[in-house]
Enzyme design. Structure first.
Site, PDB file in Angstrom:
ATOM      1  N   ASP A 278       0.816  -1.215   0.000  1.00  0.00           N
ATOM      2  CA  ASP A 278       0.000   0.000   0.000  1.00  0.00           C
ATOM      3  C   ASP A 278       0.851   1.267   0.000  1.00  0.00           C
ATOM      4  O   ASP A 278       0.356   2.358   0.195  1.00  0.00           O
ATOM      5  CB  ASP A 278      -0.938  -0.008   1.214  1.00  0.00           C
ATOM      6  CG  ASP A 278      -0.175  -0.260   2.503  1.00  0.00           C
ATOM      7  OD1 ASP A 278       1.032  -0.588   2.418  1.00  0.00           O
ATOM      8  OD2 ASP A 278      -0.780  -0.126   3.573  1.00  0.00           O
TER       9      ASP A 278
ATOM     10  N   TRP B 116      44.270 -23.276  -6.001  1.00  0.00           N
ATOM     11  CA  TRP B 116      44.770 -24.642  -5.879  1.00  0.00           C
ATOM     12  C   TRP B 116      45.579 -24.739  -4.570  1.00  0.00           C
ATOM     13  O   TRP B 116      46.334 -23.835  -4.241  1.00  0.00           O
ATOM     14  CB  TRP B 116      45.660 -24.995  -7.081  1.00  0.00           C
ATOM     15  CG  TRP B 116      46.322 -26.333  -6.878  1.00  0.00           C
ATOM     16  CD1 TRP B 116      45.744 -27.552  -6.985  1.00  0.00           C
ATOM     17  CD2 TRP B 116      47.682 -26.547  -6.475  1.00  0.00           C
ATOM     18  NE1 TRP B 116      46.653 -28.536  -6.672  1.00  0.00           N
ATOM     19  CE2 TRP B 116      47.860 -27.948  -6.362  1.00  0.00           C
ATOM     20  CE3 TRP B 116      48.761 -25.714  -6.199  1.00  0.00           C
ATOM     21  CZ2 TRP B 116      49.072 -28.517  -5.989  1.00  0.00           C
ATOM     22  CZ3 TRP B 116      49.976 -26.284  -5.818  1.00  0.00           C
ATOM     23  CH2 TRP B 116      50.110 -27.676  -5.729  1.00  0.00           C
TER      24      TRP B 116
ATOM     25  N   ARG C 195      48.050 -28.603 -18.016  1.00  0.00           N
ATOM     26  CA  ARG C 195      48.726 -29.826 -17.553  1.00  0.00           C
ATOM     27  C   ARG C 195      48.933 -30.777 -18.736  1.00  0.00           C
ATOM     28  O   ARG C 195      48.817 -31.984 -18.608  1.00  0.00           O
ATOM     29  CB  ARG C 195      47.920 -30.509 -16.439  1.00  0.00           C
ATOM     30  CG  ARG C 195      48.796 -31.264 -15.456  1.00  0.00           C
ATOM     31  CD  ARG C 195      48.008 -32.199 -14.550  1.00  0.00           C
ATOM     32  NE  ARG C 195      48.848 -32.686 -13.469  1.00  0.00           N
ATOM     33  CZ  ARG C 195      48.653 -33.838 -12.840  1.00  0.00           C
ATOM     34  NH1 ARG C 195      47.645 -34.611 -13.164  1.00  0.00           N
ATOM     35  NH2 ARG C 195      49.441 -34.218 -11.884  1.00  0.00           N
TER      36      ARG C 195
ATOM     37  N   LYS D  15      39.327 -43.265  -6.987  1.00  0.00           N
ATOM     38  CA  LYS D  15      39.520 -41.819  -6.857  1.00  0.00           C
ATOM     39  C   LYS D  15      39.332 -41.232  -8.254  1.00  0.00           C
ATOM     40  O   LYS D  15      40.084 -41.562  -9.173  1.00  0.00           O
ATOM     41  CB  LYS D  15      40.930 -41.548  -6.332  1.00  0.00           C
ATOM     42  CG  LYS D  15      41.297 -40.061  -6.240  1.00  0.00           C
ATOM     43  CD  LYS D  15      42.672 -39.929  -5.585  1.00  0.00           C
ATOM     44  CE  LYS D  15      43.194 -38.517  -5.595  1.00  0.00           C
ATOM     45  NZ  LYS D  15      44.583 -38.452  -5.109  1.00  0.00           N
ATOM     46  N   TRP D  16      38.306 -40.425  -8.411  1.00  0.00           N
ATOM     47  CA  TRP D  16      37.965 -39.825  -9.716  1.00  0.00           C
ATOM     48  C   TRP D  16      38.516 -38.406  -9.716  1.00  0.00           C
ATOM     49  O   TRP D  16      38.022 -37.544  -8.999  1.00  0.00           O
ATOM     50  CB  TRP D  16      36.445 -39.828  -9.893  1.00  0.00           C
ATOM     51  CG  TRP D  16      35.917 -39.185 -11.125  1.00  0.00           C
ATOM     52  CD1 TRP D  16      36.182 -37.924 -11.579  1.00  0.00           C
ATOM     53  CD2 TRP D  16      35.005 -39.746 -12.084  1.00  0.00           C
ATOM     54  NE1 TRP D  16      35.493 -37.667 -12.735  1.00  0.00           N
ATOM     55  CE2 TRP D  16      34.762 -38.765 -13.063  1.00  0.00           C
ATOM     56  CE3 TRP D  16      34.360 -40.979 -12.193  1.00  0.00           C
ATOM     57  CZ2 TRP D  16      33.906 -38.975 -14.137  1.00  0.00           C
ATOM     58  CZ3 TRP D  16      33.506 -41.188 -13.261  1.00  0.00           C
ATOM     59  CH2 TRP D  16      33.288 -40.203 -14.229  1.00  0.00           C
ATOM     60  N   ASP D  17      39.527 -38.194 -10.551  1.00  0.00           N
ATOM     61  CA  ASP D  17      40.235 -36.908 -10.556  1.00  0.00           C
ATOM     62  C   ASP D  17      39.816 -36.079 -11.764  1.00  0.00           C
ATOM     63  O   ASP D  17      39.219 -36.590 -12.736  1.00  0.00           O
ATOM     64  CB  ASP D  17      41.744 -37.202 -10.599  1.00  0.00           C
ATOM     65  CG  ASP D  17      42.596 -36.082 -10.030  1.00  0.00           C
ATOM     66  OD1 ASP D  17      42.076 -34.979  -9.809  1.00  0.00           O
ATOM     67  OD2 ASP D  17      43.804 -36.326  -9.819  1.00  0.00           O
TER      68      ASP D  17
ATOM     69  N   CYS E  59      37.552 -35.870  -6.748  1.00  0.00           N
ATOM     70  CA  CYS E  59      38.754 -35.061  -6.571  1.00  0.00           C
ATOM     71  C   CYS E  59      38.892 -34.223  -7.829  1.00  0.00           C
ATOM     72  O   CYS E  59      38.468 -34.651  -8.905  1.00  0.00           O
ATOM     73  CB  CYS E  59      39.954 -36.013  -6.422  1.00  0.00           C
ATOM     74  SG  CYS E  59      41.569 -35.252  -6.613  1.00  0.00           S
TER      75      CYS E  59
ATOM     76  N   ASP F  46      45.026 -30.684  -2.404  1.00  0.00           N
ATOM     77  CA  ASP F  46      46.356 -31.266  -2.572  1.00  0.00           C
ATOM     78  C   ASP F  46      47.306 -30.767  -1.500  1.00  0.00           C
ATOM     79  O   ASP F  46      48.429 -31.250  -1.396  1.00  0.00           O
ATOM     80  CB  ASP F  46      46.915 -30.915  -3.956  1.00  0.00           C
ATOM     81  CG  ASP F  46      46.422 -31.882  -5.008  1.00  0.00           C
ATOM     82  OD1 ASP F  46      45.908 -32.949  -4.636  1.00  0.00           O
ATOM     83  OD2 ASP F  46      46.552 -31.573  -6.208  1.00  0.00           O
TER      84      ASP F  46
HETATM   85  C1  DGJ Z   1      45.630 -34.230  -8.479  1.00  0.00           C
HETATM   86  C2  DGJ Z   1      45.157 -34.902  -7.225  1.00  0.00           C
HETATM   87  O1  DGJ Z   1      44.580 -33.982  -6.365  1.00  0.00           O
HETATM   88  C3  DGJ Z   1      46.325 -35.605  -6.572  1.00  0.00           C
HETATM   89  O2  DGJ Z   1      45.940 -36.143  -5.349  1.00  0.00           O
HETATM   90  C4  DGJ Z   1      46.839 -36.655  -7.502  1.00  0.00           C
HETATM   91  O3  DGJ Z   1      45.858 -37.634  -7.684  1.00  0.00           O
HETATM   92  C5  DGJ Z   1      47.223 -36.027  -8.833  1.00  0.00           C
HETATM   93  N1  DGJ Z   1      46.188 -35.221  -9.380  1.00  0.00           N
HETATM   94  C6  DGJ Z   1      47.601 -37.086  -9.825  1.00  0.00           C
HETATM   95  O4  DGJ Z   1      47.844 -36.580 -11.065  1.00  0.00           O
END
Ligand code: DGJ
Length: 726
Positions: free
Chosen positions: A50, A196, A440, A473-475, A523, A545
Site C-alpha cells: 500500500d 589450488w 597440464r 579416486k575420480w580426478d 577429486c 592437494d
Molecule cells: C591431483 C590430485 O589432487 C592428486 O591427489 C593426484 O591424484 C594427482 N592429481 C595425480 O595426477
C-alpha cells in the site's frame, strides 16, 4: 510443513525453526513475503503493497516502479525489475521479455527426483513439496517452481523447470535456480575463497551497494570460489544472530550474486552461470535447472552448519559407506608420484598393513605409457612393464595382506599423446581449425557426447571388473576452455558446459549402480570440485592437494562450515610438506586428518622411525573416534584466522554423552601454556570427565566457564581432548 492460506493467498513453508512465505499478489505475481524465524501466522504487510513505490497501480500507471521493488520469488528478465533476474528466454521473435503469471499450485508428499541431476531426496513422511506453476502467455513458456521442506532439517530445497509450451523454438539464455530477497538492512556476506592447494578459506565482508558475488566459468565449481554464499546480520557470530545460507547442488559453472539496491534491500540469486550458456527448447521440451538449498538460522553460523550437515547426511549422500567407517587408506601419490611399479607398491602395502592401514590406493601413473603428466590420459589399460602379473596379480597380493585396493582415474581427460587422441581427436573440446589451449598438457574430453561417455564407461568398467577393486579416486585436473563441441549444431553450442556435467553425472551414476559397494572419492586437482552435486555420487571428496596440517586447518574450517566431516578427504603426509615446505609434528598431522576421512599419503618405508611408530596409535584413535566424528554434531570453537594463536573445533555425539575436541596451537605465545576454550553443544546437566585428566565438570560449566587446555608448548602442537559423560 506446507500450507496454502486461501484467504491471504499465501503459501507457508515451515521447517522446525523457520518460515518461508510466498504470496500471490494481484492474482499474478509471486512475491517473497518473509523468510526468517518461525511465524505462527501468514503475513503480507512485509510486502508494503500500500506504499509508493510498492503500490501495484490498478491503472498500470506505475507498473515498472512496482516491478523494480517487489521482493520477487523468481524474478524474470526485461519487465522493469532492473535488479539481477533469474530467467531470460529468447523467443522466436527475438525478444527476451519474460512476464510470468501465477497459474496453479500443488502440494505433494516426499521429494521428486530431478532428471539427470543430483538432488536431495526424502521418504514421503520426511518431506513435502510445493510446486507452483507460472506461465508466460506471450512467449508460451511454463515455469514450475518447486520448494521442498524436510521434517528433520531447517533447509529448504528448490528448483526450477521450464517447458516450451509454444509452437516455436525457444532459447533459454539464463536460468538461475533461486532467489532470496532480504528486507532493507545492513548485512555481511560470507563466501569461501581459494586457489589450488588453498581451497575454501572463509571470507567475510560488508555488503555495500551494487553487485558482489562469486562465480565459476571454469566448467567445474572450482578451487577459486565456492557455489555458496551466506548473508549475515553484521553482529552474527558462530553461535548467535541471523544467517541466511544458499548452496548450489551442481558441479559446473555457477554464479551466486548479492545485490544491495536503492532501497537498501538485498537480492541474492544463484544458478548456472549465464555466460556461454544457452539451451534450445523445441516445442514440448523441458529444461530442469539444478537444485538450490536455502537455510535460515537464528543461531548464527552453527545453525546453518547443522542444517546443511543434517540435510547432506540424511538427504543427499546415497553411498552405503555414509554411516560406515571408511577403510584407512594409504595413497602413493606423495610417496612415489609417477615413479612406481607393482613391487614398490607392494613394499608400501606390506609395511602399511603391519601398521594397521587397511587399503592401498594406487594413484596416477599405472596406465598406458604414463611416466609423467604428459601422456596417456584416455588409455585406461594397465602398463604391462610396471605390472608383470597384471593388475589382478597386484590386487590379489594386496588382498592377501588383508588390505583392500583402490585405483585412480581421470575419466574426463585426454592427452594429445594418447592412442585415444590419435584415434579420436574430435573427442577433445576444441574449436575446429584452431589450436586449443593445453593445461597440464591435456585436453578435456567432450562429455556432452554420448559416444564419448559410453567409450570411457566401457574402459573403466573393464578395469573395475578385472580385479577386486574397492575404491576409485575420480580426478579432474584442468579447467575447460575453447568451448566448442564437434557434435553440437551451431545453435546448441551454448549447451556444451551443462551437457558436459550431465555426462559426468551419468557416468558416475552408472558406475555406482554397476558397482554398488565401490567407495568413490571425487577429486579435482585437490578440492577443485568439492560441491553438493558430487556428494550425490561419492560420500567423500579429496579436500585439497595441500596436506600440510596448518594450511589444512583453514581449508577444513571452510569446508566443515557447510559439509559434514565424513565428506572431507584428509591424509597424513610426510614433512617437509611437499606443497608448503613446512615441518609439523606427526601427531598434529594425525589429529588434523582425523577430523576428516583419515588416511596416509606417504611412503611408510621412508618416513622417520619415530613417526612410523606413531601410526598404530593413530590407527587406534581412528577406530576409537571414527563413529563420533562421522555422525557427531560439529562446532567451530575458534579459528586461527581470528585468534592468530590457536584453532579449535569439536564434535558432540548425537546423544551428547561424548565429545571430542581438536585443539591446535598454531603459534605459541609467551606466558600462555594454558588456554581456556568455551565448549558448545554439550548437555547442560550432564557431567563430563576429561580423558586422562583427573577433572570433570557439568556441560553448563564447560560451556560457560570454559575448559582449560593444559601444557601446550611450541608452534604447531595439538591436543585431542575426549569428554565422556559420567
Ligand atoms: C591431483 C590430485 O589432487 C592428486 O591427489 C593426484 O591424484 C594427482 N592429481 C595425480 O595426477
Amino acid at each position: 510443513m506446507i500450507r496454502f492460506h486461501e484467504d491471504k493467498k499465501v503459501f507457508q513453508l515451515d521447517t522446525t525453526n523457520s518460515t518461508y512465505l510466498l504470496a500471490i499478489v494481484e492474482d499474478e505475481f509471486l512475491a517473497q513475503a518473509y523468510y526468517g524465524e518461525k511465524l505462527a501466522e501468514p503475513i503480507t504487510y512485509t510486502l508494503r503493497l500500500d506504499e509508493a513505490p510498492f503500490t501495484p497501480s490498478q491503472n498500470n500507471r506505475d507498473r515498472v516502479s512496482f516491478y523494480d521493488v517487489l521482493p520477487m520469488a523468481y524474478p524474470t528478465h526485461g519487465i522493469g525489475d532492473f535488479r539481477e533476474d533469474c530467467l531470460n528466454i529468447c523467443s522466436k521473435a527475438g525478444h527476451s521479455v519474460v512476464k510470468l503469471a501465477y497459474q496453479s499450485y500443488e502440494i505433494t508428499t516426499g521429494k521428486p527426483k530431478l532428471k539427470g541431476l543430483p538432488a536431495t531426496f526424502a521418504d514421503d513422511d520426511q518431506a513435502q513439496t510445493l510446486t507452483i506453476k507460472m506461465v508466460d502467455q506471450a512467449i508460451g513458456a511454463e515455469v514450475e517452481l518447486a520448494y521442498s521442506v524436510f521434517s528433520d532439517t531447517d533447509a529448504i530445497a528448490s528448483s526450477v523447470k521450464v517447458r516450451n509450451a509454444s509452437k516455436d523454438t525457444l532459447w533459454l539464455e539464463k536460468i538461475l535456480s533461486g532467489c532470496l530477497e532480504l528486507p532493507a538492512g545492513q548485512y555481511d556476506m560470507l563466501s569461501l575463497h581459494g586457489s589450488w592447494a588453498r581451497e575454501r578459506h572463509v571470507e567475510r565482508r560488508e555488503i555495500g551497494f551494487g553487485y558482489q558475488g562469486v562465480y565459476s566459468k571454469r566448467g567445474s565449481s572450482g578451487h577459486q570460489d565456492h557455489p555458496f554464499i551466506a548473508v549475515l546480520e553484521p553482529n552474527a557470530s558462530q553461535a548467535s544472530g541471523h544467517v541466511y545460507g544458499m548452496h548450489f547442488v551442481y558441479s559446473g559453472n555457477y554464479m551466486a550474486q548479492v545485490e544491495k539496491n536503492q532501497f537498501d534491500s538485498v537480492r541474492c540469486v544463484m544458478g548456472i552461470h549465464p555466460e556461454d550458456f544457452s539451451f534450445k527448447l523445441e516445442q514440448g521440451e523441458t529444461f530442469q535447472a539444478p537444485e538450490m538449498i536455502r537455510v535460515f538460522s537464528a543461531t548464527g553460523l552453527d545453525g546453518m552448519t547443522h542444517a546443511l550437515h543434517d540435510l547432506y547426511r540424511s538427504h543427499l549422500i546415497r553411498s552405503p559407506y555414509l554411516h560406515q567407517k571408511r577403510p584407512i587408506l594409504i595413497n602413493n601419490w606423495e610417496a612415489t608420484y609417477f615413479d612406481f611399479d607393482a613391487d614398490k607398491l607392494l613394499s608400501i602395502a606390506k609395511e602399511a598393513s603391519s601398521l594397521g592401514i587397511e587399503m592401498l590406493v594406487m594413484d596416477d601413473g599405472w596406465f598406458g605409457k604414463r611416466t609423467s603428466d604428459n601422456m596417456s590420459l584416455g588409455d585406461w589399460v594397465v602398463t604391462e612393464s610396471k605390472f608383470p602379473d597384471g593388475l589382478c596379480g597386484l590386487v590379489d597380493k594386496v588382498n592377501e595382506l588383508g588390505m583392500k585396493f583402490g585405483i585412480w582415474f581421470e575419466p574426463e581427460m585426454i592427452s594429445p599423446d594418447s592412442d585415444l587422441y590419435r584415434a579420436h581427436p574430435e573427442w577433445a573440446i576444441a574449436v575446429a581449425g584452431s589450436t586449443a589451449g593445453l593445461s597440464r598438457n591435456q585436453y578435456v574430453l567432450d562429455f556432452s557426447r554420448e559416444d564419448v561417455v559410453e567409450h570411457i564407461y566401457q574402459k573403466l568398467s573393464k578395469v573395475l571388473h578385472s580385479a577386486n577393486i574397492a575404491y576409485v579416486k575420480w580426478d579432474m585436473n584442468r579447467p575447460m576452455a575453447d568451448l566448442a563441441s564437434a557434435n553440437l549444431p551451431a545453435d546448441q553450442q551454448g549447451e556444451l558446459s551443462h551437457r558436459y556435467i550431465l555426462g559426468v553425472y551419468q557416468l558416475q551414476e552408472r558406475l555406482i549402480t554397476e558397482f554398488p559397494y565401490l567407495l568413490l572419492e571425487n577429486c579435482a586437482g585437490g578440492g577443485g570440485r568439492f560441491d553438493p552435486g558430487m556428494l550425490y555420487y561419492s560420500p567423500q571428496i579429496w579436500c585439497s592437494d595441500d596436506t600440510d596440517a596448518i594450511e589444512r586447518l583453514a581449508i577444513q574450517e571452510g569446508t566443515a562450515l557447510i559439509y559434514p566431516l565424513s565428506t572431507m578427504g584428509a591424509h597424513v603426509s610426510d614433512c617437509p610438506n611437499h606443497t608448503v615446505g613446512r615441518n609439523t609434528p606427526f601427531e598434529t598431522r594425525g589429529h588434523v586428518a582425523l577430523m576428516g576421512t583419515f588416511g596416509y599419503e606417504l611412503d611408510v618405508n621412508r618416513i622417520p622411525d619415530s613417526d612410523k611408530a606413531m601410526i598404530p596409535q593413530q590407527v587406534a584413535l581412528y577406530h576409537q573416534y571414527a563413529d563420533l566424528i562421522r555422525e557427531g554434531r560439529y562446532y567451530r570453537i575458534a579459528s586461527f584466522r581470528e585468534t592468530h594463536w590457536y584453532d579449535a573445533a569439536m564434535v558432540v555425539s548425537p546423544d551428547q554423552k561424548e565429545a571430542l575436541i581438536i585443539y591446535v596451537q598454531v603459534l605459541a605465545k609467551a606466558n600462555a601454556k594454558r588456554n581456556k576454550i568455551h565448549l558448545r553443544g554439550l548437555a547442560e546437566n550432564m557431567r563430563y570427565a576429561v580423558a586422562n585428566e583427573n577433572f570433570s565438570a557439568l556441560g553448563s560449566t564447560l560451556m560457560r566457564a570454559g575448559l582449560l587446555v593444559n601444557d601446550v608448548h611450541g608452534d604447531f602442537c595439538s591436543r585431542l581432548i575426549h569428554l565422556k559423560s559420567v
